[in-house]
Design a protein around this motif. Structure first.
Motif, PDB file in Angstrom:
ATOM      1  N   TYR A  88       0.854  -1.185   0.000  1.00 58.37           N
ATOM      2  CA  TYR A  88       0.000   0.000   0.000  1.00 58.37           C
ATOM      3  C   TYR A  88       0.892   1.237   0.000  1.00 58.37           C
ATOM      4  O   TYR A  88       1.808   1.334   0.815  1.00 58.37           O
ATOM      5  N   PRO A  89       0.655   2.218  -0.898  1.00 55.51           N
ATOM      6  CA  PRO A  89       1.590   3.338  -1.052  1.00 55.51           C
ATOM      7  C   PRO A  89       1.535   4.419   0.031  1.00 55.51           C
ATOM      8  O   PRO A  89       2.396   5.282   0.054  1.00 55.51           O
ATOM      9  N   ASN A  90       0.565   4.405   0.949  1.00 56.97           N
ATOM     10  CA  ASN A  90       0.417   5.450   1.949  1.00 56.97           C
ATOM     11  C   ASN A  90       1.518   5.323   3.011  1.00 56.97           C
ATOM     12  O   ASN A  90       1.506   4.418   3.845  1.00 56.97           O
ATOM     13  N   LYS A  91       2.490   6.261   3.003  1.00 60.26           N
ATOM     14  CA  LYS A  91       3.637   6.197   3.907  1.00 60.26           C
ATOM     15  C   LYS A  91       3.226   6.349   5.376  1.00 60.26           C
ATOM     16  O   LYS A  91       3.792   5.720   6.261  1.00 60.26           O
ATOM     17  N   GLN A  92       2.224   7.209   5.654  1.00 62.91           N
ATOM     18  CA  GLN A  92       1.778   7.400   7.039  1.00 62.91           C
ATOM     19  C   GLN A  92       1.189   6.110   7.589  1.00 62.91           C
ATOM     20  O   GLN A  92       1.472   5.710   8.716  1.00 62.91           O
ATOM     21  N   LEU A  93       0.373   5.436   6.793  1.00 59.06           N
ATOM     22  CA  LEU A  93      -0.221   4.173   7.219  1.00 59.06           C
ATOM     23  C   LEU A  93       0.856   3.105   7.386  1.00 59.06           C
ATOM     24  O   LEU A  93       0.802   2.306   8.323  1.00 59.06           O
ATOM     25  N   GLN A  94       1.860   3.108   6.519  1.00 57.64           N
ATOM     26  CA  GLN A  94       2.958   2.145   6.647  1.00 57.64           C
ATOM     27  C   GLN A  94       3.686   2.330   7.977  1.00 57.64           C
ATOM     28  O   GLN A  94       4.015   1.356   8.650  1.00 57.64           O
TER      29      GLN A  94
END
Length: 110
Positions: A88-94
């Motif tokens: 998944y590309p969302n850095k905050q969620l990662q």
């Protein structure tokens, strides 16, 4: 009239009041042992297509300067932590997911 400011510097395990309060509850001759956990971000090992970082443990009672010298071998490997690869590309969620997994694995280990 200026107010005097007092700064307390806590730099080692037994420099805090709480550690000494706990120590005073122990019987004579007993010593409170704190632990330090450290996650080494250096790539350590590969298992096929899986990678891991070492989770290290040491005693907090060892002087910080001595504990941090590699040649003293003050840290021992405790566990291997997974290195995550997100799709998944969302850095905050990662970042949130990585932190939650890290704390979950540490809860299992300790």
């Amino acid at each position: 009239n200026s107010a005097e400011k007092i700064h307390w510097v806590y730099h080692d395990w037994l420099t805090g009041d709480h550690a000494w309060e706990l120590q005073s509850l122990l019987p004579p001759g007993a010593m409170l042992l704190g632990v330090v956990l450290s996650l080494d971000k250096m790539h350590m090992t590969t298992f096929g297509d899986h990678q891991a970082h070492p989770l290290l443990i040491s005693l907090a009672n060892i002087c910080r300067n001595a504990r941090n010298k590699v040649l003293n071998h003050a840290y021992l490997p405790l566990a291997l932590m997974p290195i995550l690869q997100f799709v998944y590309p969302n850095k905050q969620l990662q970042g949130i997911l990585a932190d939650r997994l890290l704390h979950h694995v540490i809860d299992i280990v300790v």
